[in-house]
Scaffold this motif. Structure first.
Motif, PDB file in Angstrom:
ATOM      1  N   GLU A  24      72.459  27.217  32.358  1.00 46.08           N
ATOM      2  CA  GLU A  24      72.974  25.839  32.399  1.00 46.08           C
ATOM      3  C   GLU A  24      71.877  24.837  32.044  1.00 46.08           C
ATOM      4  OE1 GLU A  24      76.227  26.787  35.936  1.00 46.08           O
ATOM      5  OE2 GLU A  24      74.406  25.653  36.393  1.00 46.08           O
ATOM      6  N   VAL A  25      70.685  25.054  32.607  1.00 47.84           N
ATOM      7  CA  VAL A  25      69.586  24.119  32.358  1.00 47.84           C
ATOM      8  C   VAL A  25      69.145  24.186  30.904  1.00 47.84           C
ATOM      9  CG1 VAL A  25      67.178  23.575  32.942  1.00 47.84           C
ATOM     10  CG2 VAL A  25      68.794  24.185  34.755  1.00 47.84           C
ATOM     11  N   ILE A  26      69.010  25.397  30.388  1.00 48.96           N
ATOM     12  CA  ILE A  26      68.572  25.580  28.991  1.00 48.96           C
ATOM     13  C   ILE A  26      69.564  24.889  28.050  1.00 48.96           C
ATOM     14  CG2 ILE A  26      68.262  27.298  27.151  1.00 48.96           C
ATOM     15  CD1 ILE A  26      67.294  29.238  29.461  1.00 48.96           C
ATOM     16  N   GLU A  27      70.823  25.075  28.319  1.00 51.33           N
ATOM     17  CA  GLU A  27      71.888  24.499  27.484  1.00 51.33           C
ATOM     18  C   GLU A  27      71.855  22.974  27.574  1.00 51.33           C
ATOM     19  OE1 GLU A  27      74.005  26.056  25.452  1.00 51.33           O
ATOM     20  OE2 GLU A  27      74.940  24.125  24.936  1.00 51.33           O
ATOM     21  N   ALA A  28      71.833  22.485  28.824  1.00 49.30           N
ATOM     22  CA  ALA A  28      71.915  21.040  29.028  1.00 49.30           C
ATOM     23  C   ALA A  28      70.702  20.321  28.440  1.00 49.30           C
ATOM     24  CB  ALA A  28      72.042  20.736  30.515  1.00 49.30           C
ATOM     25  N   LYS A  29      69.540  20.914  28.541  1.00 53.81           N
ATOM     26  CA  LYS A  29      68.321  20.229  28.106  1.00 53.81           C
ATOM     27  C   LYS A  29      67.929  20.635  26.686  1.00 53.81           C
ATOM     28  CE  LYS A  29      67.651  18.454  32.228  1.00 53.81           C
ATOM     29  NZ  LYS A  29      67.614  17.019  32.548  1.00 53.81           N
ATOM     30  N   GLY A  30      68.710  21.505  26.055  1.00 51.57           N
ATOM     31  CA  GLY A  30      68.410  21.926  24.695  1.00 51.57           C
ATOM     32  C   GLY A  30      67.059  22.622  24.581  1.00 51.57           C
ATOM     33  N   LEU A  31      66.775  23.491  25.501  1.00 54.18           N
ATOM     34  CA  LEU A  31      65.454  24.121  25.529  1.00 54.18           C
ATOM     35  C   LEU A  31      65.444  25.490  24.876  1.00 54.18           C
ATOM     36  CD1 LEU A  31      64.433  23.122  29.147  1.00 54.18           C
ATOM     37  CD2 LEU A  31      63.524  22.186  27.021  1.00 54.18           C
ATOM     38  N   LYS A  32      66.562  25.835  24.241  1.00 54.15           N
ATOM     39  CA  LYS A  32      66.645  27.161  23.664  1.00 54.15           C
ATOM     40  C   LYS A  32      65.561  27.331  22.603  1.00 54.15           C
ATOM     41  CE  LYS A  32      69.999  30.395  22.161  1.00 54.15           C
ATOM     42  NZ  LYS A  32      70.967  30.789  21.244  1.00 54.15           N
ATOM     43  N   GLN A  33      64.967  28.450  22.582  1.00 52.60           N
ATOM     44  CA  GLN A  33      63.853  28.730  21.687  1.00 52.60           C
ATOM     45  C   GLN A  33      64.327  28.746  20.228  1.00 52.60           C
ATOM     46  OE1 GLN A  33      60.370  31.305  22.848  1.00 52.60           O
ATOM     47  NE2 GLN A  33      61.812  32.745  22.010  1.00 52.60           N
ATOM     48  N   VAL A  34      63.487  28.163  19.321  1.00 50.27           N
ATOM     49  CA  VAL A  34      63.805  28.205  17.888  1.00 50.27           C
ATOM     50  C   VAL A  34      63.330  29.547  17.341  1.00 50.27           C
ATOM     51  CG1 VAL A  34      63.411  27.103  15.680  1.00 50.27           C
ATOM     52  CG2 VAL A  34      63.555  25.724  17.753  1.00 50.27           C
ATOM     53  N   THR A  35      64.272  30.310  16.811  1.00 51.91           N
ATOM     54  CA  THR A  35      63.895  31.614  16.249  1.00 51.91           C
ATOM     55  C   THR A  35      64.288  31.697  14.770  1.00 51.91           C
ATOM     56  OG1 THR A  35      65.985  32.470  17.096  1.00 51.91           O
ATOM     57  CG2 THR A  35      64.016  32.910  18.423  1.00 51.91           C
ATOM     58  N   ASP A  36      64.836  30.592  14.290  1.00 50.66           N
ATOM     59  CA  ASP A  36      65.246  30.555  12.880  1.00 50.66           C
ATOM     60  C   ASP A  36      63.972  30.542  12.022  1.00 50.66           C
ATOM     61  OD1 ASP A  36      66.000  29.895  10.363  1.00 50.66           O
ATOM     62  OD2 ASP A  36      66.930  27.967  10.900  1.00 50.66           O
ATOM     63  N   THR A  37      63.728  31.609  11.233  1.00 51.93           N
ATOM     64  CA  THR A  37      62.487  31.765  10.472  1.00 51.93           C
ATOM     65  C   THR A  37      62.297  30.608   9.504  1.00 51.93           C
ATOM     66  OG1 THR A  37      62.910  34.123  10.596  1.00 51.93           O
ATOM     67  CG2 THR A  37      61.127  33.431   9.142  1.00 51.93           C
ATOM     68  N   GLY A  38      63.372  30.151   8.916  1.00 54.75           N
ATOM     69  CA  GLY A  38      63.280  29.031   7.952  1.00 54.75           C
ATOM     70  C   GLY A  38      62.728  27.790   8.616  1.00 54.75           C
ATOM     71  N   ALA A  39      63.280  27.489   9.795  1.00 57.29           N
ATOM     72  CA  ALA A  39      62.856  26.278  10.510  1.00 57.29           C
ATOM     73  C   ALA A  39      61.400  26.380  10.935  1.00 57.29           C
ATOM     74  CB  ALA A  39      63.747  26.062  11.727  1.00 57.29           C
ATOM     75  N   ILE A  40      61.018  27.552  11.401  1.00 56.25           N
ATOM     76  CA  ILE A  40      59.635  27.735  11.851  1.00 56.25           C
ATOM     77  C   ILE A  40      58.682  27.635  10.654  1.00 56.25           C
ATOM     78  CG2 ILE A  40      58.004  29.400  12.876  1.00 56.25           C
ATOM     79  CD1 ILE A  40      60.326  30.392  14.642  1.00 56.25           C
ATOM     80  N   GLU A  41      59.094  28.247   9.575  1.00 58.24           N
ATOM     81  CA  GLU A  41      58.266  28.232   8.355  1.00 58.24           C
ATOM     82  C   GLU A  41      58.013  26.798   7.906  1.00 58.24           C
ATOM     83  OE1 GLU A  41      59.856  30.831   5.399  1.00 58.24           O
ATOM     84  OE2 GLU A  41      58.009  30.803   4.213  1.00 58.24           O
ATOM     85  N   LYS A  42      59.066  25.988   8.010  1.00 59.14           N
ATOM     86  CA  LYS A  42      58.952  24.582   7.614  1.00 59.14           C
ATOM     87  C   LYS A  42      57.909  23.878   8.484  1.00 59.14           C
ATOM     88  CE  LYS A  42      61.902  20.680   6.781  1.00 59.14           C
ATOM     89  NZ  LYS A  42      62.856  19.994   7.654  1.00 59.14           N
ATOM     90  N   MET A  43      57.963  24.132   9.813  1.00 56.43           N
ATOM     91  CA  MET A  43      57.011  23.501  10.731  1.00 56.43           C
ATOM     92  C   MET A  43      55.596  23.987  10.446  1.00 56.43           C
ATOM     93  SD  MET A  43      58.893  23.332  14.436  1.00 56.43           S
ATOM     94  CE  MET A  43      59.981  24.716  14.437  1.00 56.43           C
TER      95      MET A  43
END
Lengths: 484, 483
Positions: A405-424
């Motif tokens: 519930e907390v992860i969902e509500a606060k949007g804390l889910k980990q970014v695992t999308d390789t494209g997004a990480i690569e961009k960063m």
């Protein structure tokens, strides 16, 4: 010549019976004065005691748990003395034939070794009431709610040689009685308190020195301080050519010192004799066997199981097995998370830190064991990182809710999308040209460490949510590509 | 109405000859007009009595009457009675209104009995003459210059003077049997544990036992039917079946084996008493009994053993009277020690103080083995004497007391002489055995008691043995002059 302390302890554990040891009045703590004192507790003329069998069972549980001799015939004696909060003018106790005879416990010392401490005896007795000196001008109030509460007095051999050993022993007994469920162990409320007998002698000497008894200490920390202080006081006194008076002392926590209460010479002659109002308690092997069979898993056995089943270190297993409430919590976390080591780290780390800071008992933890397990599961499946998990835990502690519930509500889910990480990653490399140049110039073996700087930048950009493993892989790949 | 036995009163109530209210009022009137001569009551409770009597009459009308419903009795002021002063004959408890009923009182209430009031007694049951009472000595209705015995002297005087048809007593060293002997009554000290001690103010816990004092064995049986039984509030009460003690009173005595302990018939025994006891034994032989001399070799040790054990227990039992929670408290204590000293100094009388001091001494460190432990060893020897004797005979007989009722003041200056009064009765308490005293004749116009001792829980047999004698003799029906 080196000094050596000799310490023996008398622990009074209030037994967790619903009613008093010799009457039907409730033992609940904190009621209005004298509302839990019946005719028997008030020692009205003509009243008689009737022994509460559950106190017997609890005493036998303790005896079997410390592998002690159990008295098949035990007898209540009267200890006669006058005091306003002692309604009958005598305390009903067991002098000549106690319910629990010789036994022992093993304590763990800081160097990892164990030491066996002898228990001389443990006997049943009734608690006195309380004298209230405040609120009454020139008078003393008497509250008899506590009068008749069952106590198990556990007397040790003089086997301890330091305050640390004494505290380890007290903690051990505390963990045994709370684990058995025969005492709530609440030291602040006086359910578990300790008299410390302390003497000193030159190391290697056989004879004991004169001892003092410091009464009714009600915290582990105070026990340690009181004993340390008393050992120092005695050594100082002896080194100055003085002698130790055998006496009863009181520990003043505010001043952190003990002071004399009364000397043994002026002590009472208690005129013990068998109480004619109570029959001897007679039990047989079947009774003792049935109690032994019903004992819950004890801390030592549980520690061994934790090492065996969960591959925990001896230390971790020791901490987690001492108290049933903590052990139960831990095992629920393991069940939910599927990772014993991770569970141990969290229970002993983040959870304990919060409990201590907020002076909260584990049974009242705002984060339940199931919810902590749920949080750890999200670390395991890479939904969140360990660092984010700490943030989630803070929120769960403060506001409640499950990890999901907390992860969902606060949007804390980990970014695992390789494209997004690569961009960063690319953004960070582009924005830090100076560091990139340093990286390129550095010898290969030093480059690994230098990745850390870029890691931190990427995590910052991602708000901590980027999967650290993926970030690290990509960074190395991209930076090394620049070096070729 | 007032000179009837319980059995006759029960019949009268059953037949409607009189109501319980009428009967109760008759006793209250007699107490009002007569008791100044005997001082047998400490507290009379007319309102409570009439209320209970009215309730008993109502119960009878609706068909809910038992054998004792509506019968008035008096209770020794050692049994706690809710809402009523329970003093134990002491200044210490002169202001103590008990908030609860002793089990014995509860049982009488449940049986529908009426309580006339609380009878006089030696302070905390310590005495053999009733002279240690804070409320003044009760007097013997057979001769008011003489003591009624003690400690249940008020109960004995009340029943002998027809100020109650029967009464409760307690017996720690003879306190039911000796006053019964002095006042021509039938008194029964049951086996230790037969009657609950809950609510009976303790003197010496391992010896105290409540029991009935009545005009006949049959009445004593009716009383015991109410009193006996195990009590969850008294761990020392016996979980032993209770008989209907009135059921087997008529059993013939043929073949009854009577033991006469030679130690009870020494040369020092008052010859008139010796002759009366022998006369009673002859009567039993005529009823079919056989007689055999036996020995209770440790009898002489019972006095010293008793006067260690009883004071030792008393010194502890009486510690609760400290002025803190109830009872007497001295005026304006200046500190705790002063409060204890003056409260207890003022609240207790001489004999109580003497026994507290003796008992405290006997239990002191360094003296315990020499006194208390030794006394307990003697106690076991005395018990073994009885067990051995009672394996050969059914009952043991002898005098209840060495002499008839003595004069007021005659023995107050010499406590040891007073203690010797109990020589024949103490050993039963030490052994825990049941015993009775029944009237068996007169010496110089004063009653003499025959003591009958039985085995553990042999109350039914004792009552049977006493009843058959009372059918054959009329000593128990004699009344003091003017009553």
């Amino acid at each position: 010549m080196e000094w050596e302390a000799v310490i023996g302890l008398e622990i009074h554990a209030q037994l967790a019976t619903n009613t008093k040891i010799f009457s039907g009045a409730s033992t609940a703590f904190g009621a209005e004065p004298n509302t839990q004192a019946c005719a028997v507790d008030l020692a009205l003329p003509g009243t008689l005691p009737v022994f509460n069998e559950s106190a017997l069972r609890m005493a036998v549980m303790f005896g079997t748990a410390i592998d002690a001799h159990i008295g098949k015939v035990s007898v209540f004696d009267r200890k006669n003395y006058f005091y306003p909060d002692l309604p009958k003018g005598y305390q009903t106790s067991q002098l000549f034939y106690p319910i629990v005879g010789e036994g022992h416990v093993d304590i763990e010392l800081s160097d990892g070794s164990t030491k066996r401490i002898g228990v001389t005896r443990a006997h049943l007795e009734e608690d006195a009431g309380k004298s209230l000196h405040e609120d009454f001008a020139n008078m003393t109030g008497i509250d008899l709610n506590r009068a008749g509460t069952p106590l198990l007095e556990i007397v040790s051999e003089p086997d301890m040689r330091s305050a640390e050993e004494a505290v380890a022993y007290v903690k051990k007994i505390h963990s045994i009685v709370t684990n058995l469920g025969i005492c709530d162990g609440n030291m602040a409320e006086g359910s578990f308190r300790c008299d410390c007998n302390v003497s000193v002698r030159y190391k290697g000497e056989e004879a004991f020195g004169n001892r003092t008894e410091t009464k009714n200490i009600n915290s582990f920390r105070f026990i340690e301080k009181a004993i340390k202080g008393e050992i120092e006081r005695q050594i100082d006194l002896l080194e100055d050519g003085g002698t130790i008076t055998q006496e009863t002392r009181l520990y003043d926590a505010d001043k952190d010192e003990t002071r004399s209460m009364r000397s043994k010479e002026e002590a009472n002659d208690y005129r013990y004799f068998p109480c004619p109002d109570l029959l001897p308690i007679v039990i047989d092997d079947d009774y003792i066997g049935a109690v032994r069979d019903s004992l819950p898993e004890m801390p030592d056995a549980r520690r061994a199981r934790f090492v065996e089943t969960y591959s925990l270190s001896e230390y971790d297993a020791g901490v987690l097995s001492n108290y049933k409430s903590l052990s139960d919590y831990f095992e629920t976390v393991v069940e939910q998370s599927g990772d014993a080591k991770l569970s141990a780290n969290w229970v002993m780390g983040e959870l304990s830190k919060h409990l201590n800071q907020n002076d909260t008992d584990i049974t009242a933890s705002p984060v339940s064991a199931a919810n902590l397990g749920g949080l750890l599961k999200r670390i395991k499946d890479n939904t969140i990182s360990g660092n984010i998990a700490k943030k989630v835990f803070e929120i769960m502690w403060a506001d409640g809710g499950t990890a999901d519930e907390v992860i969902e509500a606060k949007g804390l889910k980990q970014v695992t999308d390789t494209g997004a990480i690569e961009k960063m990653v690319e953004e960070v490399i582009a924005a830090n040209t100076a560091q990139v140049e340093q990286y390129k110039a550095a010898p290969v073996e030093k480059r690994g460490k230098m990745v850390g700087f870029f890691m931190g930048q990427v995590m910052k950009v991602s708000g901590g949510k980027a999967n650290p493993g993926q970030v690290q892989g990509l960074l190395k790949q991209k930076l090394d590509a620049l070096c070729d | 109405m007032h000179n009837k036995t319980l059995a006759e009163l029960a019949q009268g109530l059953e037949q409607g000859d009189f109501s319980s209210v009428e009967l109760t009022q008759a006793y209250l009137d007699r107490i009002e007009s007569q008791d100044s001569k005997y001082n047998s009551y400490i507290t009379v409770t007319p309102e409570l009595a009439l209320e209970q009597a009215a309730a008993a009459d109502t119960a009878r009308q609706s068909g809910n009457a038992g054998p004792m419903t509506g019968i008035p009795v008096a209770h020794k002021d050692i049994f706690c009675t809710q809402g009523v002063r329970t003093s134990a004959g002491s200044k210490m408890l002169d202001n103590f209104i008990s908030p609860y009923d002793a089990t014995v009182i509860q049982k009488f209430n449940a049986a529908g009995c009426v309580s006339l009031g609380k009878t006089n007694m030696d302070e905390f049951a310590m005495g053999s003459s009733n002279e240690s009472s804070f409320y003044g000595a009760a007097r013997n209705p057979w001769h008011t210059d003489h003591v009624p015995g003690g400690s249940s002297g008020g109960s004995a005087a009340a029943v002998a003077a027809d100020l109650a048809p029967a009464a409760t007593g307690t017996d720690t060293g003879g306190s039911i049997r000796q006053p019964s002997a002095f006042c021509n009554l039938t008194g029964l000290k049951p086996t230790y544990g037969r009657v609950s001690r809950f609510g009976m103010i303790a003197y010496a816990s391992s010896l105290d036992q409540g029991g009935p004092m009545a005009k006949t064995a049959q009445d004593a049986a009716m009383m015991l039917n109410v009193m006996a039984g195990v009590d969850p509030m008294d761990s020392t009460s016996a979980d032993h079946p209770v008989a209907d003690y009135t059921a087997n009173l008529e059993q013939p005595l043929s073949g009854l084996k009577i033991g006469l302990p030679k130690e009870f018939f020494s040369d020092s025994l008052n010859p008139e008493i010796a002759a009366l006891i022998q006369g009673a034994v002859k009567e039993y032989e005529a009823l079919g009994a056989t007689v055999k001399e036996i020995s209770l070799p440790n009898t002489a040790l019972s006095v010293p053993a008793y006067y260690i054990i009883a004071p030792a227990e008393a010194s502890s039992n009486l510690s609760r009277f400290d002025g803190v929670r109830y009872g007497h408290r001295c005026d304006e204590p200046k500190d705790l020690e002063d409060m204890y000293k003056r409260t207890r100094g003022e609240g207790f009388g001489t004999e109580v103080k003497r026994r507290i001091m003796v008992g405290t001494y006997a239990l002191s460190e360094g003296f315990y083995d020499a006194y208390y432990k030794k006394a307990q060893q003697i106690r076991r020897l005395i018990q073994q004497d009885f067990v051995r004797a009672l394996s050969e005979v059914d009952v043991i007989m002898g005098p209840t007391t060495p002499s008839p009722a003595f004069r007021l003041g005659e023995k107050t200056s010499d406590p040891v002489e007073m203690y010797m009064e109990d020589i024949f009765t103490l050993s039963l308490n030490l052994a825990g055995l049941p015993g009775m005293s029944i009237p068996c004749g007169f010496s110089n116009g004063l009653p003499v008691g025959l003591q009958i001792i039985g085995n553990y829980f042999a109350e039914e047999k004792l009552l049977n043995v006493a009843h058959k004698y009372q059918q054959a003799t009329d000593w128990h029906t004699r009344k003091p002059e003017g009553i």
